[in-house]
Design an enzyme around this catalytic site. Structure first.
Site, short mmCIF file in Angstrom:
data_model
loop_
_atom_site.label_atom_id
_atom_site.label_comp_id
_atom_site.label_asym_id
_atom_site.label_seq_id
_atom_site.Cartn_x
_atom_site.Cartn_y
_atom_site.Cartn_z
N LYS A 1 0.86 -1.17 -0.16
CA LYS A 1 -0.09 0.02 -0.01
C LYS A 1 1.01 1.36 0.14
CE LYS A 1 -2.73 2.57 3.36
NZ LYS A 1 -3.78 2.92 4.44
N GLY B 1 -10.60 7.22 6.87
CA GLY B 1 -11.57 8.05 7.30
C GLY B 1 -13.14 7.75 7.65
N GLY C 1 -7.88 8.35 10.10
CA GLY C 1 -8.22 8.36 11.57
C GLY C 1 -9.28 9.34 12.20
#
Lengths: 67, 259
Positions: free
Chosen positions: B100, B188, B161
């Site tokens: 990622k 999110g 977060g």
């Protein structure tokens, strides 16, 4: 031999002067760690034959929790 | 409904939940949450070993070997070169060639740097990685990442977060509509309805960490998220009714007893 490991100077008493010995001396043998020496990534199979020299920058990293 | 599987590279998956492994209150709670989530893909970060506490448990000791696909991230990287370096270290573990790409351009928002993310994706694709870039919810940069060879694109719903949910459903819908690779909503989300909305918008999967790990009951929330993802996916596949401006009665006015 003085090495820079994970950003700090460290004095290790080495005999075979290999990366495998460094990792063993640090108590990390058999643990899922990954090594990088002077910017070059080295997989575990390369450690026993990799000769370390004074002043080399060694990074030892592992997987931690993350998203 | 026949088996609703999907794939990235050679991996065929039935779970549409990627679960992060940070911030859990304990390894035991984390293990139970992983199990409740049904996740087949787990994310990790790469950090220096603490040489003064090497006997400390590695996170991998608590994870059943071979049972999951590992998705290491490049968190902490601020440039493409830093991300590539972290990705190479992650692959040298021999545990995964997925990565990622996560390159933050702002400490306060942790929003991704699109230019550096595209550069890192190009380099890592050339090096044979399966690249899943975390990126802003911008349809154009998402298209460029796909063109660069990303195996999936992972737009954020809101900053990492924050738990703010999907701030721009229009953009996410557009990204899904135009993408030829799986779209995974990453970052999110806050609660089950956010995950459900992501799937109703047509996302292939959702990646979450904080909303599960920081819930009062992470195991319960892992299960709630799993159910919401399944519900949202089924609603998407089943095709929702069109929205109408005014009411339309369910029974009609024919044969009414009052005039």
């Amino acid at each position: 031999m003085e090495l820079i490991i994970n950003g700090s100077k460290r004095e290790l008493q080495l005999e075979s002067r290999t990366l495998a010995e460094v990792i063993d001396k640090l108590g990390l043998s058999g643990k899922p760690v990954v090594a990088e020496v002077d910017g070059e990534v080295l997989v575990a199979e390369q450690w026993p034959a990799f000769a370390v020299m004074p002043g080399m920058k060694i990074e030892l990293v592992h997987f931690v929790g993350g998203g | 409904m026949s088996a609703d599987t999907w794939r990235i590279g050679k991996h065929e998956m039935s779970s549409r939940f990627f679960l992060g492994t940070g911030l859990f209150p304990s390894p035991l709670v984390q293990q139970e949450a992983i199990s409740a989530s049904g996740a087949e893909v787990l994310t990790f970060a790469i950090r220096r070993v603490n040489l003064d506490a090497v006997e400390d448990d590695s996170i991998l000791q608590h994870i059943e070997p071979g049972a999951f696909i590992f998705l290491p991230n490049t968190s902490g990287a601020r440039t493409a070169d830093e991300a590539v370096r972290i990705a190479r270290l992650a692959r040298a573990s021999g545990l995964s060639d997925w990565v990622k790409v996560e390159i933050s351009a702002s400490e306060r928002t942790l929003l991704p740097d699109p230019i550096e993310t595209l550069r890192a994706t190009e380099i890592l694709v050339r090096e044979g990685f399966t690249v899943l870039p975390y990126i802003s919810d911008d349809p154009i940069i998402c298209r460029k990442l796909e063109e660069a060879g990303a195996a999936a694109i992972m737009p954020g719903g809101a900053p990492i977060g924050t738990g703010l949910g999907i701030l721009n459903p229009y953009n996410i819908g557009l990204i899904v509509e135009e993408a030829g690779v799986p779209v995974i909503i990453d970052a999110g989300l806050g609660t089950a309805s956010d995950a459900s909305l992501a799937m109703e918008l047509g996302a292939s999967a959702v990646l979450m960490n904080t909303p599960v790990a920081k819930a009062k009951d992470p195991v319960g929330m892992a299960k709630a998220m799993r159910m919401a993802i399944e519900a949202g996916r089924l609603a998407y596949v089943s095709g929702r009714m069109p929205k109408k401006r005014y009411a339309s009665a369910s029974s009609g006015m024919a044969s009414l007893i009052v005039k």
